[in-house]
Scaffold this motif. Structure first.
Motif, PDB file in Angstrom:
ATOM      1  N   MET A  60     -94.012   9.238-121.309  1.00  0.00           N
ATOM      2  CA  MET A  60     -92.858   8.338-121.277  1.00  0.00           C
ATOM      3  C   MET A  60     -91.590   9.042-121.752  1.00  0.00           C
ATOM      4  O   MET A  60     -90.516   8.887-121.151  1.00  0.00           O
ATOM      5  N   VAL A  61     -91.713   9.825-122.828  1.00  0.00           N
ATOM      6  CA  VAL A  61     -90.541  10.543-123.342  1.00  0.00           C
ATOM      7  C   VAL A  61     -90.049  11.556-122.315  1.00  0.00           C
ATOM      8  O   VAL A  61     -88.848  11.659-122.038  1.00  0.00           O
ATOM      9  N   LEU A  62     -90.984  12.311-121.737  1.00  0.00           N
ATOM     10  CA  LEU A  62     -90.610  13.314-120.735  1.00  0.00           C
ATOM     11  C   LEU A  62     -89.964  12.657-119.517  1.00  0.00           C
ATOM     12  O   LEU A  62     -88.949  13.144-118.996  1.00  0.00           O
ATOM     13  N   ALA A  63     -90.538  11.540-119.072  1.00  0.00           N
ATOM     14  CA  ALA A  63     -89.968  10.829-117.920  1.00  0.00           C
ATOM     15  C   ALA A  63     -88.560  10.332-118.238  1.00  0.00           C
ATOM     16  O   ALA A  63     -87.656  10.413-117.396  1.00  0.00           O
ATOM     17  N   ALA A  64     -88.371   9.819-119.466  1.00  0.00           N
ATOM     18  CA  ALA A  64     -87.048   9.325-119.853  1.00  0.00           C
ATOM     19  C   ALA A  64     -86.029  10.461-119.910  1.00  0.00           C
ATOM     20  O   ALA A  64     -84.896  10.318-119.439  1.00  0.00           O
ATOM     21  N   VAL A  65     -86.437  11.592-120.508  1.00  0.00           N
ATOM     22  CA  VAL A  65     -85.521  12.733-120.618  1.00  0.00           C
ATOM     23  C   VAL A  65     -85.134  13.251-119.234  1.00  0.00           C
ATOM     24  O   VAL A  65     -83.952  13.516-118.960  1.00  0.00           O
ATOM     25  N   LEU A  66     -86.128  13.387-118.360  1.00  0.00           N
ATOM     26  CA  LEU A  66     -85.846  13.886-117.012  1.00  0.00           C
ATOM     27  C   LEU A  66     -84.987  12.903-116.220  1.00  0.00           C
ATOM     28  O   LEU A  66     -84.134  13.305-115.425  1.00  0.00           O
ATOM     29  N   PHE A  67     -85.211  11.600-116.448  1.00  0.00           N
ATOM     30  CA  PHE A  67     -84.385  10.600-115.779  1.00  0.00           C
ATOM     31  C   PHE A  67     -82.930  10.709-116.243  1.00  0.00           C
ATOM     32  O   PHE A  67     -81.998  10.662-115.431  1.00  0.00           O
ATOM     33  N   MET A  68     -82.744  10.868-117.551  1.00  0.00           N
ATOM     34  CA  MET A  68     -81.384  10.992-118.078  1.00  0.00           C
ATOM     35  C   MET A  68     -80.709  12.252-117.549  1.00  0.00           C
ATOM     36  O   MET A  68     -79.515  12.248-117.233  1.00  0.00           O
ATOM     37  N   LYS A  69     -81.474  13.333-117.443  1.00  0.00           N
ATOM     38  CA  LYS A  69     -80.914  14.562-116.886  1.00  0.00           C
ATOM     39  C   LYS A  69     -80.511  14.354-115.433  1.00  0.00           C
ATOM     40  O   LYS A  69     -79.461  14.806-114.978  1.00  0.00           O
ATOM     41  N   ARG A  70     -81.360  13.636-114.694  1.00  0.00           N
ATOM     42  CA  ARG A  70     -81.065  13.374-113.291  1.00  0.00           C
ATOM     43  C   ARG A  70     -79.795  12.533-113.154  1.00  0.00           C
ATOM     44  O   ARG A  70     -78.955  12.778-112.289  1.00  0.00           O
ATOM     45  N   MET A  71     -79.649  11.532-114.045  1.00  0.00           N
ATOM     46  CA  MET A  71     -78.439  10.716-114.017  1.00  0.00           C
ATOM     47  C   MET A  71     -77.211  11.539-114.397  1.00  0.00           C
ATOM     48  O   MET A  71     -76.123  11.364-113.835  1.00  0.00           O
TER      49      MET A  71
END
Length: 562
Positions: free
Chosen positions: A402-413
């Motif tokens: 979940m943390v990795l998915a959130a971090v990668l999502f924020m990077k993508r945004m």
């Protein structure tokens, strides 16, 4: 709406409960109960507890899950998703610790439902769900290999690699009779004709292999040789002794059980909605699963949730109201009372074969492979969650995933976010608004910057780097029509630019601010500080205001020079 589906149907659609409808629901409940017997026993053993605890869970959770559920056709009971974490809890804290964790998970689920988190929990990233589901399938398969091969290993290590190292070192001790029984069960399960689906393949496998072992006096491990005589399993509702130290250690595992139960139940409900063309109530479903788990723990059972396999079987056999789930629980109870002495004769290899089939179905290997066509970040989340589930544990896997998915999502945004200098063509290629101004070039002393994307902490560096170097400017217009949201860090960056503009004598104007960012600016009194007249509804109004500011400044400069 926090109202059980059954209660709503009885009040608003009593015509659905015809004699013919009830007969179909009861028949579907009987078929699902036949499926639940072998699955409940096998899942209980895989979780490290006595077989009867799985049956108790099927009865209690199945009854309360349907009685209070937010779905018409959901069938609740023990599922393979829990086996890894339950086995670890039992190994460390014993059955008493598992009971406490089950009740805690139930309470957490009820709170989640009351807080209306049913819609939020659906947003767990698909790669995370696929990763830990596939990981559970691999671990479940590995945990049953010893029983399937008849290796008779008593102290099985929990570590994945140590487990397989032990299997390989004992490869010469394979019991061919046990292996033959297991293979026969697998063939029956996977080759059972679909046209006979009203008689579950796993149940047929149990009947055939149990009779072979019994009447041919085959020396293979059975439930009796492992656990002794199976008791009825029910106890009086009892609240276990609460050791605060154990409770503190079990908060994490209980939360994971609750999240898993919520995810699995809502996924199952969504699948069933598509099959029957109806809609479930996600928050009520969470509350129902919470009640079911709390009751299961108090009655000596283990965690449960909505089960896709049993729910699908219910629908395929005609179940359309919660009566089918209640009937399933009643039939399961009757089977326990009538056939409990014979259940101890079931070969362990047959139960291992049933768990192999469960692991195969839940692995969703096609979905797993298909995800490799996704962006690299999604593949990273998938593999990380999968590997950690297999080699570490489910709690760590979900947390890291979940943390990795959130971090990668924020990077993508943040990558999508950009701030660009707008030109005359950018402004006037659009359809003019009602407050259109003369088509003239943007003044050389006016800069218009377009902000695109959510204005959050991951994007502030880009914003500051772009705008802190603004020179030879009298008016700075920030066009925010493509900014759907702003967080506190985004506001801090905007305020920093505003203070820089004030220091350098530059007038800041905001254009086309959307609702959420505007509310944020009002909360911080930024609109009042900047001046409401400098927050414009359209780019034309902003340009008109900018022209007024430039003219006023030029006029003031001319008067000062005289």
């Amino acid at each position: 709406m926090l109202r059980p589906k059954l209660f709503t149907l009885l009040k608003t659609s009593p015509q659905e409960f015809t004699r013919q409808r009830l007969l179909k629901d009861i028949t579907a409940g009987l078929v699902v109960a036949c499926i639940s017997v072998p699955l409940s026993i096998a899942l209980a053993i895989a979780s490290g507890v006595a077989p009867e605890k799985g049956l108790v869970t099927g009865v209690i959770a199945g009854f309360f899950g349907s009685l209070f559920g937010g779905s018409r056709v959901q069938i609740s009971g023990p599922t393979a998703a829990f086996t890894i974490i339950l086995f670890g809890i039992v190994a460390q804290y014993g059955v008493q610790g598992l009971t406490i964790a089950t009740i805690m998970a139930g309470v957490i689920l009820v709170v989640m439902g009351l807080l209306k988190l049913g819609s939020v929990i659906k947003y767990v990233p698909y790669p995370v769900v696929t990763g830990f589901t596939a990981g559970i399938a691999v671990v479940l398969f590995s945990s049953q290999m010893g029983e399937f091969l008849g290796l008779n290993i008593t102290n099985m290590p929990s570590d994945f690699f140590e487990k397989w190292q032990l299997y390989i070192s004992n490869i010469g001790n394979i019991d061919l009779t046990t292996l033959g029984i297991g293979m026969l069960a697998l063939v029956i399960i996977f080759c059972w004709p679909k046209r006979l689906k009203f008689i579950p393949g796993p149940l047929v496998a149990i009947l055939v292999t149990t009779m072979l072992v019994k009447f041919l006096n085959l020396e293979v491990a059975t439930i009796y040789s492992r656990f002794g005589v199976i008791s009825l399993g029910f106890t009086k509702p009892t609240l276990p002794h609460l050791d605060l130290e154990i409770v503190r250690h079990l908060i994490g595992p209980a939360a994971v059980i609750a999240i898993l139960a919520g995810i699995e139940s809502l996924l199952s409900a969504v699948v069933s909605d598509g099959m029957i063309g109806k809609h479930h109530r996600s928050n009520m479903e969470l509350v129902a699963q919470g009640i079911a788990n709390t009751a299961s723990g108090l009655m000596g059972g283990i965690p449960a949730c909505g089960a896709i396999a049993r729910t699908t079987a219910n629908i395929e056999n005609g179940g359309r109201t919660p009566i089918a789930g209640i009937a399933q629980a009643v039939f399961l109870l009757i089977m326990m009372m009538l056939f409990m002495p014979y259940l101890s004769l079931i070969p362990m290899a047959t139960l291992a074969a049933i768990m192999f089939s469960v692991a195969y179905r839940m692995s969703e290997w096609r979905s797993f492979v298909f995800l490799f066509k996704a962006p690299a970040s999604d593949i990273a989340v998938l593999l990380t969650t999968f590997v950690l589930t297999v080699v570490k544990d489910l709690v760590v896997a979900i947390e890291v995933g979940m943390v990795l998915a959130a971090v990668l999502f924020m990077k993508r945004m943040a990558d999508v976010y950009n701030v660009s200098l707008a030109s005359d063509d950018d402004i006037y290629d659009e359809v003019p608004g009602k407050d259109d101004i003369e088509r003239k070039k943007i003044s050389e002393h006016v800069r218009v910057y377009e902000i695109n994307g959510p204005f959050f902490f991951g994007a502030t560096n880009t914003f500051l780097e772009t705008l802190e170097q603004v020179k030879d400017t009298k008016v700075l217009i920030l066009r925010m029509r493509s900014v759907p949201a702003m967080d506190a860090t985004g506001f801090h960056a905007l305020n920093k630019i505003a203070m820089r503009c004030k220091k350098d004598g530059i007038q800041l104007i905001l254009s086309e601010v959307q609702n959420q960012p505007y509310k944020t600016l009002r909360k911080y009194d930024f609109v009042y500080t900047l001046g409401k007249e400098y927050v414009c509804r359209s780019i034309n109004a902003a340009l008109k205001k900018a022209a007024e500011v430039v003219n006023a400044q030029e006029k003031q400069e001319q008067e000062s020079s005289k």
